[in-house]
Design a protein around this motif. Structure first.
Motif: not given
Length: 279
Positions: A14-25, A90-94, A96-105
């Motif tokens: 719970k204490n580790t924020p993640q930039d990208i994450f997948v979860y089987d719901f 399937k839930l796939f989270f990302f 804003e930082k990950k998104l900005i990096d992708f868009l700039s690339k």
């Protein structure tokens, strides 16, 4: 009805924020209008069942022939079983930082349309079906290269959808980026390296100290004292590493009233004293 903080409730640590994450719901009973605080943008790849999401001024329903890309925010979700006795997506989270990096690339620096829609409907096809099958939370938790693999999967689906939907999808992705820092965050971040105390920053925000602490924890997912101390000590380390200043030159400017308290806090965080850094 309690508010579900997603994806935080799915994190193992719970204490580790993640930039990208997948979860089987998975779910075996209908859930109608659950309150969701979605703190990251999210792909919802529905495989079995039906889903309806209620936004501020509209709603959208999909089945397993479609997927949704949802903007972070407070939404009401209704998840219904279909003919099967199970609901599965399937839930796939990302972030804003990950998104900005992708868009700039990969994309141009364009401005989105003024009309902002909190969702993008994706029509599933064979490629997307294969992509969904390749996503599994087990694969990406117990693998030595989990983060790298997930980043590649994120770029893969984003590039595929950019190719499939063109400008329409690109405009939507740009609309997901926060346009401006909230007044609250602006005040906080303008005073990160000041020597103001918490109650003084709270006063500038026109809040009591208790309200400020509660609001801060909601915005930054961390107590204000720890967050500010970490930022200030990191700044101190950077200044000392340049070799031009000593601890006695900077401790007041980064919020410490005496050199001794600063030195103790610095050593607790970095395992070395400020004098060792500047020498």
């Amino acid at each position: 009805m309690p508010i579900e903080n997603i994806p935080e409730i799915y994190f193992q640590n719970k204490n580790t924020p993640q930039d990208i994450f997948v979860y089987d719901f998975k779910m075996t009973s209908d859930v109608v209008k659950s309150k969701v605080n979605l703190s990251m943008n999210m792909f919802s790849f529905l495989q079995v069942g039906k889903k309806q999401v209620h936004f501020a001024d509209t709603s959208m329903a999909v089945n397993s022939k479609q997927s949704l890309l949802l903007k972070k925010g407070n939404w009401l979700w209704t998840e219904l079983l279909d003919t099967e006795a199970i609901y599965y997506c399937k839930l796939f989270f990302f972030s804003e930082k990950k998104l900005i990096d992708f868009l700039s690339k990969y994309t141009n620096n364009i401005k989105p349309h003024k009309e902002e829609v909190p969702y993008f409907v994706i029509e599933n096809d064979q490629y997307i079906a294969a992509f969904i099958d390749s996503l599994s939370s087990n694969t990406y938790t117990n693998h030595s290269y989990s983060d790298a693999l997930l980043s590649l999967k994120f770029e893969e689906i984003m590039l595929y959808l950019l190719n499939k939907y063109g400008d329409k999808f690109e405009f939507y992705l740009h609309s997901l980026i926060s346009k401006e820092v909230s007044p609250f965050k602006n005040i906080v971040e303008s005073n990160v390296y000041s020597n103001l105390k918490l109650e003084e920053i709270a006063f500038l925000c026109n809040m009591s100290l208790s309200t400020f602490k509660r609001y801060f924890a909601h915005e930054y997912s961390e107590p204000p004292g720890k967050w500010l101390q970490d930022k200030r000590l990191q700044r101190a380390k950077e200044l000392l590493q340049k070799g031009e200043l000593k601890a006695s030159d900077i401790y007041l400017d980064i919020g410490y009233n005496n050199l001794s308290n600063f030195s103790i806090a610095f050593k607790n965080k970095f395992g070395t004293s400020p004098t060792d850094i500047s020498n």
